[in-house]
Structure formats: C-alpha cells, structure tokens
Design an enzyme around this catalytic site. Structure first.
Site, PDB file in Angstrom:
ATOM      1  N   SER A   1     -62.367   8.058 -27.903  1.00  0.00           N
ATOM      2  CA  SER A   1     -61.426   7.117 -28.516  1.00  0.00           C
ATOM      3  C   SER A   1     -60.158   7.829 -28.962  1.00  0.00           C
ATOM      4  CB  SER A   1     -62.058   6.455 -29.731  1.00  0.00           C
ATOM      5  OG  SER A   1     -63.350   5.998 -29.445  1.00  0.00           O
TER       6      SER A   1
HETATM    7  N1  SAH Z   1     -67.408   8.010 -30.734  1.00  0.00           N
HETATM    8  C1  SAH Z   1     -67.048   8.430 -29.411  1.00  0.00           C
HETATM    9  C2  SAH Z   1     -66.394   7.310 -28.632  1.00  0.00           C
HETATM   10  C3  SAH Z   1     -67.286   6.896 -27.565  1.00  0.00           C
HETATM   11  S1  SAH Z   1     -66.819   5.513 -26.584  1.00  0.00           S
HETATM   12  C4  SAH Z   1     -66.204   9.689 -29.456  1.00  0.00           C
HETATM   13  O1  SAH Z   1     -65.910  10.162 -30.543  1.00  0.00           O
HETATM   14  O2  SAH Z   1     -65.871  10.213 -28.398  1.00  0.00           O
HETATM   15  C5  SAH Z   1     -68.304   4.566 -26.761  1.00  0.00           C
HETATM   16  C6  SAH Z   1     -69.570   5.175 -26.244  1.00  0.00           C
HETATM   17  O3  SAH Z   1     -70.610   4.213 -26.461  1.00  0.00           O
HETATM   18  C7  SAH Z   1     -69.593   5.467 -24.746  1.00  0.00           C
HETATM   19  O4  SAH Z   1     -69.876   6.823 -24.537  1.00  0.00           O
HETATM   20  C8  SAH Z   1     -70.709   4.585 -24.211  1.00  0.00           C
HETATM   21  O5  SAH Z   1     -71.473   5.177 -23.161  1.00  0.00           O
HETATM   22  C9  SAH Z   1     -71.567   4.391 -25.450  1.00  0.00           C
HETATM   23  N2  SAH Z   1     -72.468   3.222 -25.423  1.00  0.00           N
HETATM   24  C10 SAH Z   1     -72.245   1.986 -24.909  1.00  0.00           C
HETATM   25  N3  SAH Z   1     -73.328   1.205 -25.074  1.00  0.00           N
HETATM   26  C11 SAH Z   1     -74.269   1.969 -25.709  1.00  0.00           C
HETATM   27  C12 SAH Z   1     -75.609   1.722 -26.151  1.00  0.00           C
HETATM   28  N4  SAH Z   1     -76.232   0.550 -25.958  1.00  0.00           N
HETATM   29  N5  SAH Z   1     -76.256   2.724 -26.765  1.00  0.00           N
HETATM   30  C13 SAH Z   1     -75.679   3.939 -26.964  1.00  0.00           C
HETATM   31  N6  SAH Z   1     -74.428   4.226 -26.556  1.00  0.00           N
HETATM   32  C14 SAH Z   1     -73.719   3.259 -25.936  1.00  0.00           C
END
Ligand code: SAH
Length: 201
Positions: A54
């Site tokens: 993000s």
């Molecule tokens: N907090 C992260 C941002 C990640 S973007 C950072 O600091 O980089 C959101 C993430 O949520 C993605 O990697 C995606 O694969 C994950 N995601 C989506 N659905 C999910 C689920 N049901 N369980 C766990 N992770 C999930």
C-alpha cells in the site's frame, strides 16, 4: 532513520510513538527488488500476484486510526510485503498477521528475521478465519477490502477492542471501525485491494 517519517508528517498527525516507528522501519526492505529508489515516495508499488504494498500514506492513516499505543496484541489480515506489520511491531507488544499468498508469507518472514522483529508472527491462511490460537486481540486490522466482517473475527476480538477495515459500500470503500457491542463508525473513503477467498500455495 529514513526520510519517510518526515515526509508523511506533512500529511498526517503522528503521535510521537507512531512517528518513531515510521523512522525506525525502513520501507526499502519491503519494496520489490529494483524499486528501492521509489521506497520513500508516497505512492503504491506493485508486488507479486497483482497485490500491492500500500501507499505509505495509507499505512500511516491506518496506523493512526488503529490507535495502537499501549495495545498488547494486534491481528492483521493481509500481510502483503509485511511493511504494515513491521510498523506495528514497533508500537504494540505482539503482532499476528495472516496472508493468503504463501510465497509472500515466506518472503515477509525472512525480512522480519533479518530486521530482528521477533514480536511478529505470520502464517499463510485465509484471513477470514482469523488466528484463533492467540485470540483475543485488542485490534484487528483488515489490509484488504471486504463487504462484511466474518463472524469468526468478532469472536476473536477483545471486549474493549475494535476492528478497523475498508468496507465496500456503493462502489466505494469506507474505512470503518466495528466494536464488539455491534456499534460501528464510518471514517473516510479509501482504496484497498479486495479480500479474496482461499489460499495460493
Ligand atoms: N499491509 C500490506 C498491504 C497488503 S495489500 C503491506 O504493508 O504491504 C493486501 C493483501 O491482502 C494482499 O497481499 C492480499 O493477498 C491479501 N489478502 C487478500 N485476501 C486475503 C485473505 N482472505 N486472507 C489473507 N490475506 C488476504
């Protein structure tokens, strides 16, 4: 020290503890190889499998809205690069974070070890199950957008805690706080990748 904390402080109102966490965690360790020169830009960057790390501004806003000061345990759904979890590890006692794309979990785990962030626990699972073993959590943070909060996560929430999540509503996403007593509080518009079902090995 890294320059991001000061850049972000132009846009958001950091508490001293949150400012310190952003100065201590260097985002360059969390961006994909080759994109390090963009690590201190206030923009999102691509990651594997179309997921993203993000924008640091989004991470800053979510961290502030989570009110993590003096919190014992946080659960994050959607670890991605691990940057958000690393920031939280400097503020709360223990961080639990769940990611559905298993190769991302492996990468993030190596980073946490290298940076000696020993108070983060990460696993590959569908985050809609939460992480029952270590519940209850004072805070649960969704880093992906969902239509609704699974009941199981309310079961894992501490009596005095709240869940912070981007909720899909009428073609928009709204950052929303949910309390155990059923109350909720809509805060502001946001943009996150969608929460998906199942895991990718
Ligand atoms: N907090 C992260 C941002 C990640 S973007 C950072 O600091 O980089 C959101 C993430 O949520 C993605 O990697 C995606 O694969 C994950 N995601 C989506 N659905 C999910 C689920 N049901 N369980 C766990 N992770 C999930």
């Amino acid at each position: 020290m890294n320059p991001l904390a000061d850049k972000l402080a132009d846009y958001v109102n950091f508490s001293p503890i949150i400012y310190k966490a952003f100065s201590e965690i260097d985002r360059k360790f969390f961006v994909p190889i080759g994109l390090e020169k963009h690590a201190y830009n206030i923009t999102p960057l691509p990651l594997a499998d179309n997921s993203t790390i993000s924008s640091p501004l989004t991470i800053a806003k979510m961290t502030i809205l989570l009110e993590p000061e003096n919190v014992d345990k946080v659960l994050e759904i959607g670890s991605g690069s691990g940057y958000q979890a690393a920031i939280l590890s400097k503020i709360v006692r223990r961080v639990f974070t769940v990611e559905r794309i298993c190769p991302l979990v492996k990468e993030a785990k190596q980073k946490f070890e290298k940076l000696r962030l020993f108070n983060i626990n990460i696993k590959c699972d569908d985050g809609r199950n939460g992480w029952r073993e270590f519940a209850p959590y004072e805070r649960i943070l969704f880093s992906a957008a969902t239509d609704e909060i699974p009941k199981e996560l309310f079961a894992q929430l501490d009596e005095n805690g709240f869940i912070l999540a981007p909720i899909n509503k009428e073609n928009k996403q709204i950052i929303t706080r949910f309390y155990k007593n059923g109350k909720k509080e809509e805060i502001e518009k946001c943009e996150f990748v969608p929460l998906k079902k199942g895991i990718i090995l």
